[in-house]
Structure formats: structure tokens, C-alpha cells
Design an enzyme around this catalytic site. Structure first.
Site, mmCIF file in Angstrom:
data_model
loop_
_atom_site.group_PDB
_atom_site.id
_atom_site.type_symbol
_atom_site.label_atom_id
_atom_site.label_comp_id
_atom_site.label_asym_id
_atom_site.label_seq_id
_atom_site.Cartn_x
_atom_site.Cartn_y
_atom_site.Cartn_z
ATOM 1 N N GLY A 106 0.855 -1.195 0.000
ATOM 2 C CA GLY A 106 0.000 0.000 0.000
ATOM 3 C C GLY A 106 0.883 1.235 0.000
ATOM 4 N NE ARG A 188 1.171 -7.630 -7.575
ATOM 5 C CZ ARG A 188 1.017 -6.294 -7.554
ATOM 6 N NH1 ARG A 188 0.197 -5.731 -6.678
ATOM 7 N NH2 ARG A 188 1.665 -5.534 -8.408
ATOM 8 N NE ARG A 215 -3.566 -16.059 -12.370
ATOM 9 C CZ ARG A 215 -2.555 -15.926 -11.521
ATOM 10 N NH1 ARG A 215 -1.803 -14.843 -11.554
ATOM 11 N NH2 ARG A 215 -2.278 -16.865 -10.653
ATOM 12 N NE ARG A 269 -2.767 1.081 3.679
ATOM 13 C CZ ARG A 269 -2.046 -0.050 3.632
ATOM 14 N NH1 ARG A 269 -2.563 -1.185 4.060
ATOM 15 N NH2 ARG A 269 -0.814 -0.031 3.183
ATOM 16 C CG HIS A 317 -2.089 -2.794 9.365
ATOM 17 N ND1 HIS A 317 -2.397 -1.566 8.850
ATOM 18 C CD2 HIS A 317 -1.668 -3.537 8.309
ATOM 19 C CE1 HIS A 317 -2.180 -1.561 7.545
ATOM 20 N NE2 HIS A 317 -1.730 -2.752 7.192
ATOM 21 C CB ILE A 318 -0.808 -8.798 12.063
ATOM 22 C CG1 ILE A 318 -2.210 -9.437 12.243
ATOM 23 C CG2 ILE A 318 -0.384 -8.062 13.317
ATOM 24 C CD1 ILE A 318 -2.216 -10.607 13.225
ATOM 25 C CB SER A 320 2.439 -8.407 5.191
ATOM 26 O OG SER A 320 2.901 -7.364 6.029
HETATM 27 C C1 DGY Z 1 0.913 -3.282 3.109
HETATM 28 O O1 DGY Z 1 1.981 -3.757 2.736
HETATM 29 O O2 DGY Z 1 0.387 -2.326 2.540
HETATM 30 C C2 DGY Z 1 0.273 -3.895 4.293
HETATM 31 O O3 DGY Z 1 -0.869 -3.246 4.669
HETATM 32 C C3 DGY Z 1 1.245 -3.975 5.447
HETATM 33 O O4 DGY Z 1 2.093 -5.017 5.301
#
Ligand code: DGY
Length: 351
Positions: A106, A188, A215, A269, A317-318, A320
Site C-alpha cells: 500500500g 493479487r 485469473r 485499509r 494490522h498484521i 503481512s
Molecule cells: C501493506 O503492505 O500495505 C500492508 O498493509 C502492510 O504489510
């Protein structure tokens, strides 16, 4: 080309920031400012081979005033989504700044137009976090629909004992099998979510997109308009980027179109949601529940009504946050910065 050490020094003098510049003067290495001390090591090691690295000393979000001081004279900034990269910050850094690398896919925290005006290149971390974020999206969906946090709480605090060894309707929630899942934003991450929910035996997957996505065939997902998704889906998953067109697209009208049994999940977001409208929809049972990995603001204040609602699961906000992914993100951010400083093609540049 790497920045000239002289411009670093003159910028520092202009901004009266007291830091050691001797190394930059003697070795001509570019200076990169890193906004956290706990950035995964791989990226920092890569940077240190070629650059002088100045790091905010604490494993916490750098306060804005420290950030504005820290970036002075830097040729590159290694930041996270928590740092607003705007005109004020670019001015503070100085004209030698060549690249901003964000450890995120993001990029709504970066003023792209302002960077472009100054020929500052921008690196980000697409692809490498797709699987991790899709996994977390499924975890959050199931945690919400199967009421996992509530169940853990009940088991630990005596609710289990009170309800008997097994209870027929206690802690029940909607199942994913045979359901309709609507995915808003079929990039993605949206596609990776579709592949995963399909494995749960869903009846139908719908997605929004400007055009048919080739896809989509892999999962049999069908393109639908936003309203249709709201009306037909049992689970609605927000995977879209935050841009002006998606800002607060999940508003009161949108929640009112959803089924009363719908579960809303957001791992994109917080800004895509009118949060007060969501709170109302959860309080009035306009929808069944919500799982949020992103909120407005972040961190969400402890007195937020969202924390008081049993039908809402909030994560910090975990998306990733797998060990492997964060390491790869750190390395990719560093490689983006190094490539830009060398005037080469960046592995992942926002153009
Ligand atoms: C991003 O990469 O935008 C995620 O929200 C945080 O890893």
C-alpha cells in the site's frame, strides 16, 4: 549516481541538525534514513554494504518531529506505511533525496505527485506479501464467523462450564461451505483470497473489477457490480487499495444493502470504511459481524466501540506479518533503494 556528500552536508547545515557527517564526507557513501530500529535485518545489512545508514533509535513509530530531523540530507528513505511522505517531509529531507522505499504494498501514505515533481523514485513491496495477507484474511474471516476470540474467552473464564460440556447452539456462526463470497478488489491479494476460499467449498465467488480478470477462471469467480456483491454475499471481503474512489465505499448505504447474516472482512485499509457507519451496523445487527485488520486510526484507541462489540474482531494490522514475508519485504525495500541510488531499474517501482 550516488549523491555528492557535499550536498548532504550543506543540507544538514541549512537545517541545523547536529549529526556526524564525517563519514559521508570522507567516503562519499549515500545516506539512507531508516524509520525504525526493528526493521528486519536482511534489508539493513544490504543497505550497509553500500550506504551510510541512519536509523531512528527505537523499535517504535518515529515521532513526526524526529522524522523531519532524521531525514535531513538523506539520499534515500526506508519507511513504513506509518510515515506520511508528503511535501513537508520531502522539503525537510532536501534536494538530494532520490528515493523513498516503503516496506509495504500500500502506498496511500506517500504523496506520489509530489515525489514525481521532484524526480524522487518510489519503491514498494508487491507480490512478496500476497500469500501472507491472503492467509491472514482467511484466518480473520474464520475467527470472526466462528467466534474464535469469544470462544477462547469463554473457555478461559468459566462460560464453558456454565453452558455444560457441549451446547447445541452456543457460539455458533455462519459457515463458509456453500456460501457466496464477494471480494471487493481483485488484484493479487483478492485473487489469492479467492483461491483459498474456494478450497472451503464455497458455492460462488463474486468479485469487483473494471474488467473481467483472466485469473478469475482458476476459481470460477464471477465479476459483479458492487451493489450485487453487497446484496448477494454471505461474506464480503475488502481487498481494494485505498484511492479517492474507494474512500469510505463501505458506508451506511452499503451496510444496509448487505444481508443481516453477512460477515464483513477488511484487510486493505481502514479508510475504505466509514467506521461510524460500521459501528452502527454492528450495534444494530444490520450485519452479523466484522473482522478488521485495518482501522481508522491505527492504532485503534482502546475506548473505540469496536473493541466492545462481541460481533467484531479487531487485529493490529498484521496482514503481512509472517517472519519470512517481513524479511523478504525488508530486503526488497533495500534493493529498491539501492537500485534507485545507482540509477538502475528498481525491482518494484511505482511509476
Ligand atoms: C501493506 O503492505 O500495505 C500492508 O498493509 C502492510 O504489510
Amino acid at each position: 549516481m550516488f549523491c555528492k556528500s557535499l550536498s548532504v552536508v550543506s543540507s544538514l547545515v541549512r537545517h541545523s541538525v547536529v549529526i556526524s557527517t564525517a563519514r559521508n564526507m570522507s567516503n562519499g557513501r549515500p545516506l539512507v534514513y531508516v524509520t525504525r530500529s526493528d526493521m528486519p535485518q536482511g534489508g539493513l545489512d544490504l543497505l550497509r554494504k553500500v550506504c551510510d545508514v541512519r536509523i531512528w533509535a527505537k523499535p517504535s513509530q518515529v515521532p513526526r518531529n524526529e522524522l523531519l530531523k532524521g531525514v535531513v540530507g538523506a539520499s534515500g528513505i526506508f519507511c513504513a506505511l506509518t510515515e506520511k511522505i508528503d511535501k513537508e517531509l520531502l522539503d525537510a529531507a532536501g534536494p538530494q533525496l532520490k528515493v523513498v522505499g516503503t516496506i509495504s504494498v500500500g502506498h496511500d501514505h506517500i504523496d506520489l505527485a509530489e515525489c514525481r515533481k521532484r524526480n524522487i523514485r518510489i519503491g514498494y513491496t508487491p507480490d512478496v506479501l500476497t500469500d501472507a495477507t491472503a492467509e491472514l484474511t482467511l484466518a480473520l474471516l474464520l475467527a470472526t464467523s466462528r467466534r474464535i476470540p469469544e470462544a477462547i474467552h469463554e473457555a478461559r473464564t468459566g462460560g464453558w462450564a456454565a453452558s455444560g460440556a457441549w451446547a447445541p447452539v452456543w457460539l455458533t456462526g455462519p459457515g463458509l461451505a456453500n456460501s457466496t463470497v464477494g471480494i471487493v478488489g481483485f488484484g493479487r491479494i483478492g485473487q489469492a483470497v479467492a483461491r483459498r476460499v474456494k478450497a472451503f467449498g464455497t458455492a460462488q465467488i463474486l468479485y469487483t473489477s473494471r474488467a473481467d480478470n483472466r485469473r478469475a477462471k482458476e476459481t470460477g469467480a464471477i465479476r459483479a457490480d458492487f451493489d450485487d456483491i453487497l446484496k448477494k454475499s454471505d461474506f464480503i471481503i475488502c481487498c481494494t487499495a485505498l484511492v479517492p474512489e474507494t474512500k469510505e465505499m463501505f458506508n451506511k448505504a452499503a451496510f444496509e444493502k448487505m444481508k443481516r447474516t453477512a460477515v464483513f472482512v477488511n484487510t486493505s485499509r481502514g479508510g475504505t470504511v466509514d467506521q461510524n457507519a460500521l459501528i452502527g451496523a454492528l450495534q444494530n445487527n444490520t450485519i452479523w459481524g466484522a473482522g478488521l485488520d485495518v482501522t481508522t486510526p491505527e492504532p485503534l484507541p482502546l475506548d473505540s466501540p469496536l473493541f466492545k462489540l462481541k460481533n467484531c474482531v479487531v487485529l493490529p494490522h498484521i496482514g503481512s506479518a509472517t517472519i519470512e514475508t517481513r524479511n523478504v519485504m525488508s530486503e526488497l525495500t533495500a534493493r529498491n533503494i539501492l537500485a534507485a541510488l545507482a540509477g538502475s531499474e528498481m525491482p518494484a517501482e511505482i511509476k
